[in-house]
Design a protein around this motif. Structure first.
Motif, PDB file in Angstrom:
ATOM      1  N   VAL A 127      -5.279   3.561   9.168  1.00  0.00           N
ATOM      2  CA  VAL A 127      -5.308   4.542   8.077  1.00  0.00           C
ATOM      3  C   VAL A 127      -6.450   5.527   8.294  1.00  0.00           C
ATOM      4  CG1 VAL A 127      -5.586   4.868   5.591  1.00  0.00           C
ATOM      5  CG2 VAL A 127      -4.267   2.918   6.460  1.00  0.00           C
ATOM      6  N   HIS A 128      -6.158   6.799   8.100  1.00  0.00           N
ATOM      7  CA  HIS A 128      -7.168   7.857   8.152  1.00  0.00           C
ATOM      8  C   HIS A 128      -7.251   8.498   6.770  1.00  0.00           C
ATOM      9  CE1 HIS A 128      -8.344  12.080   9.927  1.00  0.00           C
ATOM     10  NE2 HIS A 128      -9.348  11.505   9.286  1.00  0.00           N
ATOM     11  N   LEU A 129      -8.322   8.199   6.041  1.00  0.00           N
ATOM     12  CA  LEU A 129      -8.572   8.799   4.730  1.00  0.00           C
ATOM     13  C   LEU A 129      -9.634   9.871   4.913  1.00  0.00           C
ATOM     14  CD1 LEU A 129      -8.719   5.713   2.316  1.00  0.00           C
ATOM     15  CD2 LEU A 129      -6.776   7.200   2.822  1.00  0.00           C
ATOM     16  N   SER A 338      -0.029  -2.634   9.248  1.00  0.00           N
ATOM     17  CA  SER A 338       0.535  -1.294   9.438  1.00  0.00           C
ATOM     18  C   SER A 338      -0.170  -0.262   8.577  1.00  0.00           C
ATOM     19  CB  SER A 338       2.033  -1.300   9.099  1.00  0.00           C
ATOM     20  OG  SER A 338       2.554   0.011   9.113  1.00  0.00           O
ATOM     21  N   GLY A 339      -0.860   0.679   9.229  1.00  0.00           N
ATOM     22  CA  GLY A 339      -1.458   1.791   8.500  1.00  0.00           C
ATOM     23  C   GLY A 339      -0.407   2.670   7.860  1.00  0.00           C
ATOM     24  N   VAL A 340       0.730   2.835   8.528  1.00  0.00           N
ATOM     25  CA  VAL A 340       1.820   3.649   7.962  1.00  0.00           C
ATOM     26  C   VAL A 340       2.298   3.043   6.649  1.00  0.00           C
ATOM     27  CG1 VAL A 340       4.207   4.395   8.288  1.00  0.00           C
ATOM     28  CG2 VAL A 340       2.570   4.594  10.165  1.00  0.00           C
ATOM     29  N   ALA A 341       2.494   1.721   6.634  1.00  0.00           N
ATOM     30  CA  ALA A 341       2.952   1.057   5.418  1.00  0.00           C
ATOM     31  C   ALA A 341       1.937   1.197   4.290  1.00  0.00           C
ATOM     32  CB  ALA A 341       3.240  -0.413   5.698  1.00  0.00           C
ATOM     33  N   ALA A 342       0.646   1.080   4.628  1.00  0.00           N
ATOM     34  CA  ALA A 342      -0.394   1.220   3.606  1.00  0.00           C
ATOM     35  C   ALA A 342      -0.407   2.632   3.020  1.00  0.00           C
ATOM     36  CB  ALA A 342      -1.755   0.880   4.198  1.00  0.00           C
ATOM     37  N   VAL A 343      -0.269   3.636   3.879  1.00  0.00           N
ATOM     38  CA  VAL A 343      -0.247   5.019   3.394  1.00  0.00           C
ATOM     39  C   VAL A 343       1.007   5.273   2.554  1.00  0.00           C
ATOM     40  CG1 VAL A 343      -0.010   7.427   4.143  1.00  0.00           C
ATOM     41  CG2 VAL A 343      -1.733   5.955   5.195  1.00  0.00           C
ATOM     42  N   GLU A 344       2.124   4.727   2.963  1.00  0.00           N
ATOM     43  CA  GLU A 344       3.345   4.880   2.169  1.00  0.00           C
ATOM     44  C   GLU A 344       3.167   4.284   0.777  1.00  0.00           C
ATOM     45  OE1 GLU A 344       6.410   3.089   4.494  1.00  0.00           O
ATOM     46  OE2 GLU A 344       6.755   4.890   5.714  1.00  0.00           O
TER      47      GLU A 344
END
Length: 414
Positions: A127-129, A338-344
């Motif tokens: 994840v990139h915040l 999964s960073g994608v799942a967290a961002v979703e």
């Protein structure tokens, strides 16, 4: 023989016991790691952007962890200085992810560093915040399913501050631009608004980055263009040095307007009200905006003294808090996998915090909230330390940022 057999059995049993006891700390450590979210605050800890990122951003991230409380998993905050260099930032990001198991890269000051880290987080599915990089390309051509751009961007600044200057009669511009991704994007976006309103861009000059302390020759070029507005497409100490030197040259006394396209509360503090009074700037957070912003500032102030929070610090707080809510909702294992799942999951959940109030995250990764155009108070108007802003206008969350259909983000289907 029996003695030998017994001895052999004893050795085998002892070895097995040693192996078992040796495995216990490893298993315990592995279990703890599996239940620990690691957040890496990567920003400018020692250079020109230290006051608007640096230790104060880390303090705000830790405050978010404290406010979230114990919810069944551990949270660890790491901090590193990328020195505003993309190669340094990239090396730290890869080491954090590959060796230290970091799940989130937070803050990531400086657009050139942010764009490099953006690619790494996509490659590694982390994840990139981002809070303090400005380039609107993070939700445009460079958007990824791993990134949320929280606080502000060049398009928003151009519309709010640049648009206000044009409406006030500043229809000819000369840009003094920091020569890297952020400066180029801010000049591009502001120039677009100037031209769309019927104004003209008479010229620009690119200044070295990392910065220079002497802007006299650039200011002379800007004055020679006879532009009504000198647009400062820079930030941090570059901005404060430009403003100080413009005042020394008496440019404002000659009727030239200085448009500080990215100026923070901390820059005003560095300039002093005597020099900064009357300047306009845009932020999405001000510590004295309402009861919630004041409560947040009261909680975190001791950990950041003598500094005070500006919008980028607030973005670190709000981004971490919302991420942790998403982790709790989906589970630590899924969030770490999964960073994608967290961002979703973050995009699917409405946002709400003391810094920005209620809000949302768009499909392109843009966090939306109102933006505020402020004017810096005169010394006589200020009631005390850090009482620097008066509100000129508010742009709604729906209008503050570039329309999702115009950014060119590959995540958006036409």
């Amino acid at each position: 023989m029996s003695i030998g057999n017994t001895s052999r059995r004893s050795v085998i049993a002892g070895a097995a016991a040693t192996a078992a006891w040796g495995a216990l700390p490893y298993r315990k450590a592995s279990a703890q790691a599996a239940n620990t979210i690691k957040i890496g605050v990567l920003n400018d800890g020692s250079g020109m952007y230290r006051d608007i990122s640096g230790p104060t951003a880390a303090a705000c991230a830790r405050q978010a962890v404290a406010d979230f409380g114990a919810r069944g998993f551990n949270v660890e905050v790491l901090v590193a200085d990328h020195q505003n260099k993309p190669d340094v930032g990239s090396n730290i990001a890869r080491q954090w992810i590959d060796r230290d198991g970091v799940d989130v890269l937070l803050d990531v000051t400086t657009s050139s560093v942010a764009l490099a880290v953006n690619d790494i987080c996509r490659e590694k599915n982390k994840v990139h915040l981002n809070s303090s990089a400005a380039t609107s390309d993070l939700t445009g051509r460079a958007c990824t399913p791993n990134t949320i751009h929280w606080t502000y961007d060049t398009w928003m600044l151009a519309k709010s501050t640049g648009g206000a200057m044009v409406r006030a009669g500043g229809d000819s511009w000369f840009f003094i631009t920091a020569d890297y991704a952020f400066g180029h994007a801010l000049e591009r976006d502001t120039g677009g608004f100037v031209r769309a309103a019927g104004g003209r861009v008479l010229g620009q000059v690119r200044t070295p980055f990392p910065g220079t302390t002497d802007f006299s020759s650039f200011l002379v070029q800007a004055q020679a263009s006879r532009a009504k507005v000198i647009g400062l497409a820079n930030a941090g100490s570059d901005t404060t040095n430009c403003i100080k030197q413009a005042a020394e040259f008496g440019l404002t006394r000659r009727g030239i307007k200085i448009a500080s396209l990215l100026m923070f509360l901390n820059d005003v503090h560095a300039l002093g009200l005597q020099t900064a009074q009357g300047l306009v700037c845009t932020e999405t957070f001000y510590w004295d905006m309402n009861d919630r912003t004041r409560r947040f500032t009261d909680r975190v102030r001791a950990a950041m003294a003598p500094n005070m929070p500006c919008m980028t610090h607030a973005g670190c707080y709000a981004g971490v808090l919302h991420y942790l809510k998403a982790v709790q909702d989906m589970g630590v294992t899924a969030a770490k996998a999964s960073g994608v799942a967290a961002v979703e999951r973050m995009k699917a959940m409405p946002t709400d915090d003391d810094c920005f109030g209620a809000g949302a995250i768009r499909a392109d990764g843009r966090k939306i909230h109102p933006s505020y155009l402020f004017e810096v108070k005169t010394p006589a108007e200020s009631r005390g330390p850090w009482d620097y802003y008066k509100l000129l206008q508010t742009t709604s969350a729906e209008e503050a940022f570039r329309p999702v259909s115009e950014g060119g983000c590959s995540l958006i289907r036409s």
